[in-house]
Design an enzyme around this catalytic site. Structure first.
Site, PDB file in Angstrom:
ATOM      1  N   ARG A  31     -26.249 -13.215  95.072  1.00 56.18           N
ATOM      2  CA  ARG A  31     -26.728 -12.245  96.047  1.00 56.18           C
ATOM      3  C   ARG A  31     -27.223 -12.807  97.370  1.00 56.18           C
ATOM      4  NH1 ARG A  31     -30.778  -9.205  92.201  1.00 56.18           N
ATOM      5  NH2 ARG A  31     -30.813 -11.337  91.431  1.00 56.18           N
ATOM      6  N   ARG A  40     -19.850  -6.921  95.804  1.00 58.80           N
ATOM      7  CA  ARG A  40     -20.742  -6.241  94.854  1.00 58.80           C
ATOM      8  C   ARG A  40     -20.971  -4.773  95.242  1.00 58.80           C
ATOM      9  NH1 ARG A  40     -23.664  -4.243  91.996  1.00 58.80           N
ATOM     10  NH2 ARG A  40     -25.415  -4.966  90.763  1.00 58.80           N
ATOM     11  N   TYR A 153     -32.702 -13.068  74.658  1.00 59.93           N
ATOM     12  CA  TYR A 153     -32.340 -11.818  75.356  1.00 59.93           C
ATOM     13  C   TYR A 153     -31.953 -10.714  74.368  1.00 59.93           C
ATOM     14  CZ  TYR A 153     -32.505 -13.855  80.019  1.00 59.93           C
ATOM     15  OH  TYR A 153     -32.932 -14.419  81.186  1.00 59.93           O
TER      16      TYR A 153
HETATM   17  O1  1CP Z   1     -22.686 -18.965  90.517  1.00 57.67           O
HETATM   18  C1  1CP Z   1     -22.974 -19.055  89.321  1.00 57.67           C
HETATM   19  O2  1CP Z   1     -23.842 -19.813  88.892  1.00 57.67           O
HETATM   20  C2  1CP Z   1     -22.138 -18.267  88.316  1.00 57.67           C
HETATM   21  C3  1CP Z   1     -22.704 -17.031  87.948  1.00 57.67           C
HETATM   22  C4  1CP Z   1     -23.858 -16.861  86.986  1.00 57.67           C
HETATM   23  C5  1CP Z   1     -24.419 -17.724  86.015  1.00 57.67           C
HETATM   24  C6  1CP Z   1     -24.121 -19.178  85.721  1.00 57.67           C
HETATM   25  C7  1CP Z   1     -24.517 -15.630  86.868  1.00 57.67           C
HETATM   26  C8  1CP Z   1     -24.237 -14.454  87.720  1.00 57.67           C
HETATM   27  N1  1CP Z   1     -25.391 -15.701  85.816  1.00 57.67           N
HETATM   28  C9  1CP Z   1     -25.369 -16.969  85.282  1.00 57.67           C
HETATM   29  C10 1CP Z   1     -26.122 -17.481  84.129  1.00 57.67           C
HETATM   30  C11 1CP Z   1     -27.329 -16.741  83.645  1.00 57.67           C
HETATM   31  N2  1CP Z   1     -27.494 -15.386  83.519  1.00 57.67           N
HETATM   32  C12 1CP Z   1     -28.486 -17.370  83.133  1.00 57.67           C
HETATM   33  C13 1CP Z   1     -28.651 -18.867  82.987  1.00 57.67           C
HETATM   34  C14 1CP Z   1     -29.005 -19.507  84.282  1.00 57.67           C
HETATM   35  C15 1CP Z   1     -30.400 -19.275  84.763  1.00 57.67           C
HETATM   36  O3  1CP Z   1     -31.326 -19.615  84.019  1.00 57.67           O
HETATM   37  O4  1CP Z   1     -30.528 -18.794  85.886  1.00 57.67           O
HETATM   38  C16 1CP Z   1     -29.386 -16.368  82.758  1.00 57.67           C
HETATM   39  C17 1CP Z   1     -30.778 -16.562  82.169  1.00 57.67           C
HETATM   40  C18 1CP Z   1     -28.762 -15.120  82.989  1.00 57.67           C
HETATM   41  C19 1CP Z   1     -29.298 -13.755  82.687  1.00 57.67           C
HETATM   42  C20 1CP Z   1     -29.325 -12.925  83.911  1.00 57.67           C
HETATM   43  N3  1CP Z   1     -28.223 -12.339  84.451  1.00 57.67           N
HETATM   44  C21 1CP Z   1     -30.439 -12.654  84.743  1.00 57.67           C
HETATM   45  C22 1CP Z   1     -31.888 -13.097  84.502  1.00 57.67           C
HETATM   46  C23 1CP Z   1     -32.607 -12.029  83.770  1.00 57.67           C
HETATM   47  C24 1CP Z   1     -34.050 -12.293  83.446  1.00 57.67           C
HETATM   48  O5  1CP Z   1     -34.873 -11.436  83.794  1.00 57.67           O
HETATM   49  O6  1CP Z   1     -34.386 -13.312  82.772  1.00 57.67           O
HETATM   50  C25 1CP Z   1     -29.974 -11.866  85.815  1.00 57.67           C
HETATM   51  C26 1CP Z   1     -30.760 -11.286  86.941  1.00 57.67           C
HETATM   52  C27 1CP Z   1     -28.551 -11.679  85.621  1.00 57.67           C
HETATM   53  C28 1CP Z   1     -27.624 -10.954  86.499  1.00 57.67           C
HETATM   54  C29 1CP Z   1     -26.776 -11.817  87.340  1.00 57.67           C
HETATM   55  N4  1CP Z   1     -25.957 -12.819  86.824  1.00 57.67           N
HETATM   56  C30 1CP Z   1     -25.266 -13.405  87.848  1.00 57.67           C
HETATM   57  C31 1CP Z   1     -25.640 -12.742  89.070  1.00 57.67           C
HETATM   58  C32 1CP Z   1     -25.062 -13.046  90.419  1.00 57.67           C
HETATM   59  C33 1CP Z   1     -26.583 -11.765  88.737  1.00 57.67           C
HETATM   60  C34 1CP Z   1     -27.236 -10.784  89.690  1.00 57.67           C
HETATM   61  C35 1CP Z   1     -26.639  -9.431  89.469  1.00 57.67           C
HETATM   62  C36 1CP Z   1     -26.150  -8.712  90.677  1.00 57.67           C
HETATM   63  O7  1CP Z   1     -25.361  -9.186  91.504  1.00 57.67           O
HETATM   64  O8  1CP Z   1     -26.561  -7.544  90.773  1.00 57.67           O
END
Ligand code: 1CP
Length: 349
Positions: A31, A40, A153
């Protein structure tokens, strides 16, 4: 592998000589990039994950815009529980939510074992399409959550502060916890093997919530399952990275896990960790992601600190200690990459 125009990242993973330190950024497709937000705006998050054209487009964006040395396939760690049958809603602002978290044997019994070639074929298609789009410019990284982080999760239903529900599970019904971790480990090993077969050049296991466990519990509920996955991944040469956030006490064990690279968060001292385990594995990290809120001068001096903390020689992949934050100015991410490329040359012969 040798076909790649830029294989610095893969060489550093194997602790082979490099001309400069490679850099990629966790959560680099996301984002903070206006170009990501444009895509998005047209599709919700899960649709993006499930549409290989869109996943591929946003995977390549940071390579073109920010200039990182590796791409990471756009997806999420939560696609595995979703494929097992859990309904996943991506809430704008609130993050991902599972509508029916797993809190009983009955709920667990409803989860289905996945075949990644059938149930997650959209990720594999995205890998194939992205490899084509990258056209051998940089390597492509595949990833999964660790069994423990996925279980957290699945049981909490969302991100959590105290992780009370998953802790209740491991203390009150460890047998059920282990049977779920078992099933997750097998699915993850198949999934990462399928991604390698589809063309990713390396894989990273994210144990984002490893650090909420005591040392003993980490060994029992997280580490042993990651070790099993690493043993089971069918690979030829593809490096494996383990990133376990907050696991200071487990560095020797992570270094002995079979992984080629250990990812570090920003609270660890890169130089000391290199002395401790740098003879066994490469290290990835570990600038504080919030430094990207600073001025270019501040970012440059922090880059210098991280590089000098590691010191001379190969075996370091520059990264942040956790994902890039959504409100970071993309100009600062570009500056970070530029500084690492320029400043790291003197650390290599
Ligand atoms: O560019 C990259 O790194 C590839 C994309 C990627 C990866 C590797 C996304 C896209 N998510 C992840 C891994 C991921 N997802 C992890 C492990 C890495 C870390 O610790 O940051 C985790 C814990 C998640 C779970 C997740 N997905 C969260 C966190 C939730 C929480 O409260 O603990 C969130 C906000 C997401 C959504 C998400 N995933 C990825 C994006 C770009 C987004 C945002 C959503 C959007 O665009 O609306």
């Amino acid at each position: 592998m040798s076909k790649l125009q830029n294989d610095l990242f893969l060489r550093a993973c194997k602790r082979q000589p490099v001309e400069r330190t490679p850099i990629w950024i966790m959560r680099q497709a996301g984002r903070y990039l206006p170009e990501y937000r444009d895509v998005r705006a047209k599709a919700d998050f899960l649709t993006m994950c499930k549409t290989p054209e869109l996943a591929s487009e946003v995977t390549v964006q940071p390579i073109d815009i920010i200039g990182t040395d590796a791409a990471i396939i756009f997806s999420d760690i939560l696609v595995i529980p979703e494929a097992m049958g859990m309904e996943l809603i991506m809430h704008e602002g609130k993050g991902p939510i599972f509508t029916s978290p797993i809190r009983s044997e009955q709920a667990a019994n409803l989860l289905k074992e996945i075949d990644p070639f059938l149930d997650l074929s959209y990720v594999l298609d995205a890998v194939v399409m992205t490899k084509r789009a990258l056209n051998n410019r940089v390597p492509l990284i595949g990833f999964s959550g660790s069994p423990w982080t996925l279980l957290a999760y699945m049981v909490e239903g969302k991100g959590s502060k105290n992780f009370s529900e998953v802790k209740k599970l491991i203390y009150n019904n460890p047998r059920l916890a282990h049977s779920l971790l078992d099933m997750l480990a097998d699915s993850i090993a198949l999934y990462l093997s399928a991604k390698i077969e589809a063309g990713v050049n390396a894989v990273q296991i994210f144990d984002t919530w490893g650090g909420i466990l005591s040392q003993e519990d980490f060994n029992e509920f997280s580490l042993q399952y990651m070790v099993r996955i690493i043993e089971q991944i069918k690979r030829k040469d593809e490096p494996i990275i383990v990133y376990a956030k907050g696991v200071h006490y487990g560095l020797d064990k992570l270094a002995a896990s079979g992984a080629d690279v250990v990812g570090l968060d920003w609270t660890m001292n890169l130089g000391s960790v290199r002395n401790q385990i740098g003879g066994k594995v490469a290290l990835q990290g570990n600038m504080d992601p919030t430094v990207l809120y600073g001025t270019h001068e501040k970012i440059k001096s922090e880059v210098e600190k991280v590089l000098s903390s590691y010191g001379k020689g190969s075996g370091h992949i520059f990264n942040l200690g956790h994902g890039i934050l959504p409100d970071v100015d993309p100009e600062n991410a570009k500056a970070l990459v530029r500084f690492v490329k320029e400043e790291s040359v003197k650390y290599h012969i």
